[in-house]
Design a protein around this motif. Structure first.
Motif, short mmCIF file in Angstrom:
data_model
loop_
_atom_site.label_atom_id
_atom_site.label_comp_id
_atom_site.label_asym_id
_atom_site.label_seq_id
_atom_site.Cartn_x
_atom_site.Cartn_y
_atom_site.Cartn_z
N LEU A 392 85.10 109.46 58.04
CA LEU A 392 86.23 109.62 57.93
C LEU A 392 86.20 107.75 58.28
O LEU A 392 86.01 107.21 59.78
N ASP A 393 87.47 107.43 57.89
CA ASP A 393 88.11 106.27 58.36
C ASP A 393 88.67 106.41 59.80
O ASP A 393 88.94 107.39 60.63
N ALA A 394 89.43 105.09 60.69
CA ALA A 394 89.92 105.19 61.65
C ALA A 394 91.38 106.37 62.00
O ALA A 394 91.80 107.10 62.59
N ALA A 395 92.19 105.94 60.74
CA ALA A 395 93.12 107.35 60.82
C ALA A 395 92.77 109.15 60.49
O ALA A 395 93.68 109.30 60.12
N GLY A 396 91.38 108.38 60.08
CA GLY A 396 91.22 110.41 59.36
C GLY A 396 91.02 110.89 58.21
O GLY A 396 90.81 112.17 57.60
N HIS A 397 90.89 109.99 57.24
CA HIS A 397 91.06 109.49 56.26
C HIS A 397 89.77 110.02 55.49
O HIS A 397 88.49 108.96 55.94
N VAL A 398 89.29 111.32 55.16
CA VAL A 398 88.09 111.28 53.89
C VAL A 398 88.33 109.99 52.94
O VAL A 398 88.16 109.36 52.59
N VAL A 399 86.55 109.33 53.70
CA VAL A 399 86.37 107.96 52.68
C VAL A 399 85.13 108.07 51.61
O VAL A 399 84.26 108.25 51.50
N ALA A 400 85.56 109.11 50.42
CA ALA A 400 84.44 109.80 49.85
C ALA A 400 85.04 109.59 48.19
O ALA A 400 85.78 110.44 48.31
N GLN A 401 84.20 110.01 47.48
CA GLN A 401 84.79 110.63 45.78
C GLN A 401 84.45 112.18 46.27
O GLN A 401 83.47 112.73 46.60
N GLN A 402 85.54 112.72 45.67
CA GLN A 402 85.95 114.29 46.07
C GLN A 402 86.87 114.18 45.31
O GLN A 402 87.72 113.75 44.90
N TRP A 403 86.80 115.81 44.48
CA TRP A 403 87.56 116.66 43.82
C TRP A 403 89.44 116.77 44.61
O TRP A 403 88.89 117.29 45.80
N GLU A 404 90.14 116.63 43.96
CA GLU A 404 91.80 117.00 44.99
C GLU A 404 92.44 117.87 43.99
O GLU A 404 92.21 117.40 43.26
N ASP A 405 92.70 118.75 44.91
CA ASP A 405 93.79 119.97 44.06
C ASP A 405 95.01 119.22 44.79
O ASP A 405 95.90 119.30 43.57
N THR A 406 95.16 117.96 45.48
CA THR A 406 96.61 117.42 46.17
C THR A 406 96.12 116.31 46.62
O THR A 406 94.96 116.31 47.57
N VAL A 407 96.80 115.87 46.35
CA VAL A 407 96.22 113.85 46.57
C VAL A 407 97.07 113.48 47.78
O VAL A 407 98.77 113.26 47.20
N GLU A 408 96.95 113.24 49.32
CA GLU A 408 97.76 112.69 49.45
C GLU A 408 98.17 111.25 49.53
O GLU A 408 97.36 110.39 49.37
N LEU A 409 99.24 110.71 49.86
CA LEU A 409 100.10 109.36 49.34
C LEU A 409 100.67 108.99 50.29
O LEU A 409 101.98 108.94 50.76
N ASN A 410 100.21 107.91 51.53
CA ASN A 410 101.21 107.62 52.76
C ASN A 410 101.74 106.34 52.49
O ASN A 410 101.52 105.78 50.97
N ALA A 411 102.50 105.66 53.27
CA ALA A 411 103.50 104.60 52.23
C ALA A 411 102.72 103.56 52.09
O ALA A 411 101.71 103.20 53.22
N LEU A 412 103.24 102.94 51.21
CA LEU A 412 101.92 101.88 50.75
C LEU A 412 100.74 102.11 50.63
O LEU A 412 99.64 100.55 50.32
N ASP A 413 100.50 103.53 50.34
CA ASP A 413 98.87 103.40 49.45
C ASP A 413 99.04 103.66 48.16
O ASP A 413 99.82 103.44 47.15
#
Ligand SMILES: [Cu+2]
Length: 476
Positions: A392-413
């Protein structure tokens, strides 16, 4: 499939268009030749005033050959119609001197540009320049997959991708040179966020009204970057001053970066939000304070369009075609495990997915939900996710290749995912074998307000669909 025109032919055609434009004396779409002869940050602004907006900048006849490969960008203003017909004030980076108003003459978006390693600037919606355009955006398969009935092997390193406007492609080894002309009555910039040494931002600096500024960016590491005006954040960006830079190695044009997944074709999705209250204030030259007047977007756009326009189901056939080419994901089914980054059948065919470059120059935290297939997320903001040892990065995002049903996209991501374009796992054998046409699946955002427009029109917002092409659509 007929061979497309060669890269050289495309370059020659682009040069001819430019020369023709020069002869007609129009302001040009592509960039290498037209230009004011102004030098760095020269100011012709003594004549600029709010009332004379655009006409205060003159593009004098060049007295000497301008440097090769300069992309001229104008900071313009005008009004754009939203999906419900409402006209909303925008600022934008245009390819020519904008004329204000409500139509294309306002020049609020940059047509897709390619800056080659050799230094040419080519106006082209297709990349690679010498690859074949996929018909209506849909790459035709190479041949049936002998091991899997109703599925296909895709052509390897064959198809070009249509890229939406506001995209600039920069080939590695090349240099992006921008000359920014500010036609507006306040200072503006064009900054490529995080593209400089050590992740620094490279910018024209603030360019005064009526002046020009310059930016020079040797191609950074391959990947996706946002360029924007960082003024009064996030206000200038939300008003429309943004775009996307793709840095691509032309020798590995079907792989986004070393170690990344090979793809059949790629798609760029830009998410953007429009707040008419901010826009109205800005149109009057009034300050917008994002703390006192928090953003309340009323329109949510994908590649510049919302709702039925984004979905390409309007009465405007040209608009529909453009959406199919550059936004609405489509492919023939293939038996693929995209974690494998491509099962190669032989040199020319393979089993690959398609690459989605998801970019959020807006301000809403999006949750892009794909029906039909899960996507395999591999990269975010310059980091290629690891296969093992995720964290997990400092902001709590998973840093690993992964299957996603829903992709989170923050501002400027900026995030890259691979869509397999495969038979949905819950389609039973009986159903699969009895397909009689294409299967279409929605993509919608689970940040529900972004599905609406005008404060409630559903589904008038950020929506798309994708197509699993059926046995009736040009199957070989
Ligand atoms: Cu959903």
């Amino acid at each position: 499939m007929a061979e497309g025109p060669s890269r050289r032919e495309l370059l020659l055609a682009a040069r001819k268009r430019r020369d023709d434009d020069d002869r007609r004396g129009s302001s040009s779409t592509s960039s290498t030749s037209r230009s004011s002869t102004t030098s760095r940050s020269s100011t012709s602004s003594s004549t600029t005033s709010r009332s004379s907006t655009s006409s205060s900048i003159t593009t004098a006849a060049p007295t000497s050959e301008p440097p090769r490969g300069v992309l001229h960008v104008w900071v313009n203003e005008g009004h754009l119609p939203m999906v419900d017909g409402t006209l909303v004030y925008h600022r934008g980076y245009g390819d020519r001197l904008g004329g204000g108003g409500t139509g294309p003459q306002a020049a609020l978006t940059l047509p897709t540009q390619v800056v080659t390693r050799a230094g040419d600037v080519v106006s082209s919606r297709l990349y690679p320049l010498d690859a074949a355009p996929p018909p209506a955006g849909l790459p035709a398969p190479a041949r049936p997959d002998p091991e899997h009935v109703g599925q296909f092997l895709v052509r390897r390193r064959y198809w070009a991708s249509y890229l939406p406007e506001r995209t600039v492609v920069l080939e590695t080894g090349g240099t992006l040179r921008i000359r920014l002309h500010n036609t507006l009555p306040a200072p503006h910039e064009l900054a490529v966020v995080g593209a400089g040494p050590g992740g620094s931002t490279v910018t024209t600096g603030l360019v005064d009204p009526g002046a020009t500024g310059e930016l020079e960016l040797p191609a950074p590491a391959p990947g996706t970057y946002v360029f924007c005006d960082r003024g009064n954040p996030p206000v200038e960006r939300v008003l429309g001053l943004f775009g996307v830079l793709l840095v691509v190695d032309p020798d590995a044009a079907w792989t986004p970066y070393p170690g990344g997944p090979e793809f059949e074709r790629q798609w760029v999705w830009m998410c953007h939000d429009v707040d008419p209250v901010w826009a109205r204030a800005a149109s009057r030259g009034e300050p917008v304070d994002p703390v006192r007047t928090p953003a309340v977007p009323r329109y949510f756009l994908l590649n510049g369009y919302s709702g039925f326009q984004s979905l390409g189901v309007t009465r405007d056939r040209v608009l529909n075609r453009l959406r199919h080419e550059d936004t609405l994901i489509a492919g023939f089914p293939r038996q693929v495990d995209v974690r494998d980054f491509g099962r190669t059948a032989d040199g020319a065919t393979a089993v690959l997915g398609q690459l989605l470059r998801l970019v959020n120059p807006g301000i809403v935290k999006h949750q892009l939900h794909f029906h039909g297939n899960h996507v395999w997320t591999v990269w975010r903001n310059g980091t290629l996710f690891p296969r093992r040892g995720g964290y997990l990065d400092a902001a709590g995002h998973v840093v690993a290749q992964q299957w996603e049903d829903t992709v989170e996209l923050n501002a400027l991501d900026r995030k890259d995912s691979v869509i397999p374009v495969k038979r949905p796992p819950d389609a039973t054998e009986l159903v699969w074998r009895n397909r009689s046409g294409p299967w279409r699946y929605p993509m919608h955002c689970h940040a529900e307000p972004s599905q609406t427009a005008g404060g409630g029109l559903y589904p008038g917002g950020l929506v798309a669909d994708w197509t699993l092409a059926g046995p009736t659509e040009g199957t070989p």
